[in-house]
Motif scaffolding. Structure first.
Motif: not given
Length: 265
Positions: A106-113
């Protein structure tokens, strides 16, 4: 010592129902002797995973166009939250089509949320993670979502899904009913679901066959799920599952392969 794969449907917190289509748990015992089957899946899922030695991670698993068969899982338990159509970009910051066939942290995705949630969920047990999501997501997602596009893609998904007493609609008819072109409908599905409308419908039909094969004759099931005939159903099932229905339900499955490692976004 158990080797069973146990699946359970869990109640979806009311606050999450506008954004998540369902919650489930999956656990795998000590020494699996049968392949672990990943069924075709049209939804993107957020997975809170506890590994063999208690290690915990939060993953995003994208839509799966076809079934796969794996070996090597042991002492793994997961809580899976299936995102509703149209929820992927507001929550994760990417269109669903970019996640097809992938499993990423999850933390590798670019979205701030997405990164914020990964930090918040890092130390929470699965049940605590559900409580936290129910507390923080409605306000965050409500501000981020495009309601008109979300409503369109959900209406398209509903029309292309098998329902009791109603076969799924044809793609051209759905586009006409929604007052969009077929190209616009494909774009809506790419962003909100990850698959084309046609492939979404194929997965939905095959999943319905999997759910009801034990209780209904093949020909009756083929008609109820929108196939031309039983032969058409068998061909679609073989394409998505790797074997025809009778082989699958008698345990004659494709060769299992080792589970793959995570891919970075």
């Amino acid at each position: 010592m158990t080797n069973a794969v146990l699946r359970e449907t869990l109640p979806t917190p009311e606050a999450l129902r506008p954004w998540f289509a369902g919650v489930g748990s999956v656990s795998v015992g000590d020494v699996p002797t049968e392949p672990f089957v990943h069924l075709p899946e049209a939804a993107t899922r957020v997975v809170v995973r506890t590994g063999e030695h208690g290690s915990r991670s939060t993953l995003v698993v994208g839509p799966r166009a076809r079934a796969s068969y794996h070996s090597g899982k042991r002492r793994v338990s997961c809580v899976e939250l299936r995102l509703a159509p149209g929820s992927v970009r507001p929550l994760l910051g990417v269109p669903a089509v970019e996640l097809v066939g992938r499993a990423v942290r999850l933390g590798d995705l670019p979205g701030v949320m997405a990164r914020r949630l990964a930090d918040e969920l890092r130390w929470l047990a699965p049940d605590e993670a559900l409580e936290h999501l129910a507390e923080v997501l409605p306000e965050r997602l409500g501000a981020a979502a495009d309601r008109s596009r979300t409503e369109l893609v959900r209406a398209g998904v509903d029309a292309l899904s098998v329902r009791t007493g109603r076969p799924p609609a044809q793609v051209a008819d759905v586009a006409r009913e929604l007052a969009v072109s077929e190209r616009q409908l494909r774009n809506l599905f790419a962003e909100g679901v990850g698959l084309s409308p046609k492939h979404y419908a194929r997965i939905n039909r095959v999943r319905t066959v999997l759910d009801h094969a034990a209780t209904r004759p093949w020909a009756e099931l083929a008609a109820a799920t929108g196939y031309y005939d039983q032969s058409h159903m068998t061909t679609d099932f073989r394409t998505l599952m790797g074997v025809p229905p009778r082989s699958y339900f008698t345990g004659r499955l494709p060769e299992a392969t080792p589970c793959q490692s995570l891919r970075r976004a």
